[in-house]
Motif scaffolding. Structure first.
Motif, mmCIF file in Angstrom:
data_model
loop_
_atom_site.group_PDB
_atom_site.id
_atom_site.type_symbol
_atom_site.label_atom_id
_atom_site.label_comp_id
_atom_site.label_asym_id
_atom_site.label_seq_id
_atom_site.Cartn_x
_atom_site.Cartn_y
_atom_site.Cartn_z
ATOM 1 N N ILE A 117 6.028 7.470 -14.252
ATOM 2 C CA ILE A 117 5.270 8.392 -15.097
ATOM 3 C C ILE A 117 5.774 9.800 -14.816
ATOM 4 O O ILE A 117 5.749 10.268 -13.670
ATOM 5 C CB ILE A 117 3.755 8.296 -14.818
ATOM 6 C CG1 ILE A 117 3.238 6.907 -15.181
ATOM 7 C CG2 ILE A 117 2.991 9.352 -15.617
ATOM 8 C CD1 ILE A 117 1.756 6.700 -14.923
ATOM 9 N N SER A 118 6.226 10.442 -15.863
ATOM 10 C CA SER A 118 6.791 11.784 -15.709
ATOM 11 C C SER A 118 5.759 12.748 -15.129
ATOM 12 O O SER A 118 4.608 12.795 -15.579
ATOM 13 C CB SER A 118 7.270 12.305 -17.072
ATOM 14 O OG SER A 118 7.788 13.611 -16.960
ATOM 15 N N GLY A 119 6.162 13.499 -14.120
ATOM 16 C CA GLY A 119 5.292 14.480 -13.488
ATOM 17 C C GLY A 119 4.442 13.883 -12.373
ATOM 18 O O GLY A 119 3.737 14.629 -11.677
ATOM 19 N N HIS A 120 4.478 12.556 -12.205
ATOM 20 C CA HIS A 120 3.672 11.904 -11.161
ATOM 21 C C HIS A 120 4.517 11.076 -10.200
ATOM 22 O O HIS A 120 4.168 10.938 -9.029
ATOM 23 C CB HIS A 120 2.592 11.019 -11.796
ATOM 24 C CG HIS A 120 1.578 11.794 -12.571
ATOM 25 N ND1 HIS A 120 0.449 12.359 -12.002
ATOM 26 C CD2 HIS A 120 1.521 12.108 -13.895
ATOM 27 C CE1 HIS A 120 -0.255 12.978 -12.921
ATOM 28 N NE2 HIS A 120 0.363 12.843 -14.096
ATOM 29 N N GLY A 121 5.589 10.516 -10.697
ATOM 30 C CA GLY A 121 6.460 9.736 -9.833
ATOM 31 C C GLY A 121 6.542 8.284 -10.262
ATOM 32 O O GLY A 121 6.078 7.891 -11.339
ATOM 33 N N GLU A 122 7.146 7.454 -9.391
ATOM 34 C CA GLU A 122 7.319 6.044 -9.702
ATOM 35 C C GLU A 122 6.558 5.166 -8.705
ATOM 36 O O GLU A 122 6.222 5.590 -7.596
ATOM 37 C CB GLU A 122 8.804 5.662 -9.691
ATOM 38 C CG GLU A 122 9.467 5.711 -8.330
ATOM 39 C CD GLU A 122 10.913 5.243 -8.416
ATOM 40 O OE1 GLU A 122 11.451 5.103 -9.541
ATOM 41 O OE2 GLU A 122 11.508 5.001 -7.344
ATOM 42 N N VAL A 142 0.864 -1.187 0.000
ATOM 43 C CA VAL A 142 0.000 0.000 0.000
ATOM 44 C C VAL A 142 0.900 1.235 0.000
ATOM 45 O O VAL A 142 1.771 1.377 0.872
ATOM 46 C CB VAL A 142 -0.931 0.017 1.227
ATOM 47 C CG1 VAL A 142 -1.861 1.230 1.164
ATOM 48 C CG2 VAL A 142 -1.732 -1.263 1.303
ATOM 49 N N THR A 143 0.695 2.097 -0.977
ATOM 50 C CA THR A 143 1.556 3.265 -1.118
ATOM 51 C C THR A 143 0.787 4.567 -0.893
ATOM 52 O O THR A 143 -0.403 4.661 -1.223
ATOM 53 C CB THR A 143 2.202 3.295 -2.518
ATOM 54 O OG1 THR A 143 3.005 4.479 -2.655
ATOM 55 C CG2 THR A 143 1.145 3.297 -3.614
ATOM 56 N N GLY A 144 1.494 5.543 -0.355
ATOM 57 C CA GLY A 144 0.929 6.872 -0.206
ATOM 58 C C GLY A 144 1.262 7.756 -1.378
ATOM 59 O O GLY A 144 0.873 8.935 -1.407
ATOM 60 N N GLY A 145 1.966 7.173 -2.369
ATOM 61 C CA GLY A 145 2.324 7.920 -3.570
ATOM 62 C C GLY A 145 1.177 7.995 -4.552
ATOM 63 O O GLY A 145 0.044 7.628 -4.256
ATOM 64 N N SER A 146 1.497 8.445 -5.774
ATOM 65 C CA SER A 146 0.449 8.659 -6.777
ATOM 66 C C SER A 146 0.551 7.703 -7.955
ATOM 67 O O SER A 146 -0.200 7.838 -8.919
ATOM 68 C CB SER A 146 0.505 10.107 -7.292
ATOM 69 O OG SER A 146 1.786 10.397 -7.828
ATOM 70 N N VAL A 147 1.472 6.715 -7.902
ATOM 71 C CA VAL A 147 1.647 5.786 -9.017
ATOM 72 C C VAL A 147 1.753 4.359 -8.481
ATOM 73 O O VAL A 147 2.449 4.105 -7.487
ATOM 74 C CB VAL A 147 2.910 6.112 -9.845
ATOM 75 C CG1 VAL A 147 3.096 5.093 -10.972
ATOM 76 C CG2 VAL A 147 2.821 7.522 -10.431
ATOM 77 N N ILE A 148 1.059 3.432 -9.121
ATOM 78 C CA ILE A 148 1.183 2.015 -8.787
ATOM 79 C C ILE A 148 1.379 1.208 -10.067
ATOM 80 O O ILE A 148 1.003 1.644 -11.156
ATOM 81 C CB ILE A 148 -0.058 1.465 -8.038
ATOM 82 C CG1 ILE A 148 -1.307 1.585 -8.905
ATOM 83 C CG2 ILE A 148 -0.230 2.141 -6.692
ATOM 84 C CD1 ILE A 148 -2.526 0.866 -8.317
ATOM 85 N N LEU A 149 1.981 0.036 -9.918
ATOM 86 C CA LEU A 149 2.161 -0.901 -11.023
ATOM 87 C C LEU A 149 1.176 -2.040 -10.856
ATOM 88 O O LEU A 149 1.152 -2.713 -9.815
ATOM 89 C CB LEU A 149 3.591 -1.452 -11.027
ATOM 90 C CG LEU A 149 3.882 -2.551 -12.056
ATOM 91 C CD1 LEU A 149 3.813 -1.984 -13.476
ATOM 92 C CD2 LEU A 149 5.242 -3.195 -11.793
ATOM 93 N N GLN A 150 0.355 -2.257 -11.865
ATOM 94 C CA GLN A 150 -0.587 -3.369 -11.834
ATOM 95 C C GLN A 150 0.073 -4.575 -12.488
ATOM 96 O O GLN A 150 0.355 -4.568 -13.683
ATOM 97 C CB GLN A 150 -1.884 -3.017 -12.558
ATOM 98 C CG GLN A 150 -2.935 -4.120 -12.474
ATOM 99 C CD GLN A 150 -4.273 -3.684 -13.041
ATOM 100 O OE1 GLN A 150 -4.557 -2.490 -13.119
ATOM 101 N NE2 GLN A 150 -5.085 -4.641 -13.449
#
Length: 266
Positions: free
Chosen positions: A175-180, A106-114
């Motif tokens: 994703i550029s501008g969103h993070g990893e 579970v991440t608090g970031g803005s990008v996930i890998l499905q």
């Protein structure tokens, strides 16, 4: 003999339950945004009764309902995930058997890998998707394996064709501008064969031993119960001692003595 019937019923149920369940995740992915919901289910061929979802996080090891999740039969529902919910999840039977485990992140970031939660079959095609929490899911994304760039996909999806063991590793996306995203592991399993392999034979032997371990105690208990019952029945027939004369015989004996004394008197 109600106790005997109950023991036989328990032994049969135990024999049918001597298998391993599989943990399924819905939605089927290993990475989640904070605040997402997830449902974890224990699925087993014969019956899912007796299986419980457990986890091991940085805090402690516990089962569903013990401070997290809501049990629903053989499932566990988490309505709102927190970063602290990251950890290893698995199914565990009341007698100690356990399924294979799944890592949830579970991440608090803005990008996930499905990516696939369970190991994928060798030769299959696997699609990885890079998602943001708010923006559309078709943004250009760069995909990495074990820290090295694979390629950048314009629509945020990358397909691995006919995967082999060489495709195993840790994958992440950017994703550029969103993070990893966090990293997720992909495992590749060998396809099943039509002929019995040594591993299959070993698995059958393990199941046979499992059945015997479950069945033998109940079988021995049944024999002991039958033996005790027969002993109890036979013990209720108390033998008559020669010194104990039945009342009718005693009365008859007194009459004979009285007649003999009367004859001598006359």
């Amino acid at each position: 003999m109600e106790e005997t019937s109950l023991l036989w019923l328990i032994s049969l149920i135990s024999l049918l339950s001597c298998t391993t369940a599989a943990l399924t995740v819905s939605p089927s992915r290993s990475q989640f945004f904070e605040g997402d919901s997830v449902s974890l289910s224990c699925e087993e061929d014969n019956s899912s009764a007796g299986w419980t979802v457990r986890r091991n996080t940085t805090k402690r090891q516990s089962e569903c309902g013990d401070g997290w999740g809501k049990p629903a039969g053989y499932s566990c529902n988490i309505s709102s995930l927190f970063i602290e919910d990251s950890g290893v999840y698995w199914c565990e039977w009341r007698e100690g058997a356990a399924s294979s485990s799944i890592q949830l992140n579970v991440t608090g970031g803005s990008v996930i890998l499905q990516s696939p939660v369970l190991p994928v079959m060798e030769g299959d095609d696997v699609t990885l998707s890079c998602h943001t929490k708010t923006a559309p899911s078709n943004l250009p994304a760069a995909f990495y394996k074990d820290g090295s760039l694979i390629r950048t996909e314009p629509a945020g999806h990358m397909t691995l064709h006919h995967v082999t063991s060489s495709d195993e590793g840790l994958y992440r996306c950017y994703i550029s501008g969103h993070g990893e995203s966090p990293s997720s592991s992909i495992s590749v399993s060998a396809p099943p064969t039509s002929e019995a392999t040594p591993s299959t034979s070993a698995s059958l032997q393990v199941r046979l031993v499992c059945h015997l371990v479950v069945f033998c105690p109940y079988f021995i208990s049944t024999l002991l119960l039958v033996s005790l019952y027969q002993h109890k029945v036979s013990g209720s027939d108390v033998p008559v001692s020669p010194a104990m004369t039945p009342p009718i015989q005693a009365e008859q004996g007194l009459n004979d003595v009285h007649d003999e004394v009367t004859e001598h008197y006359f």
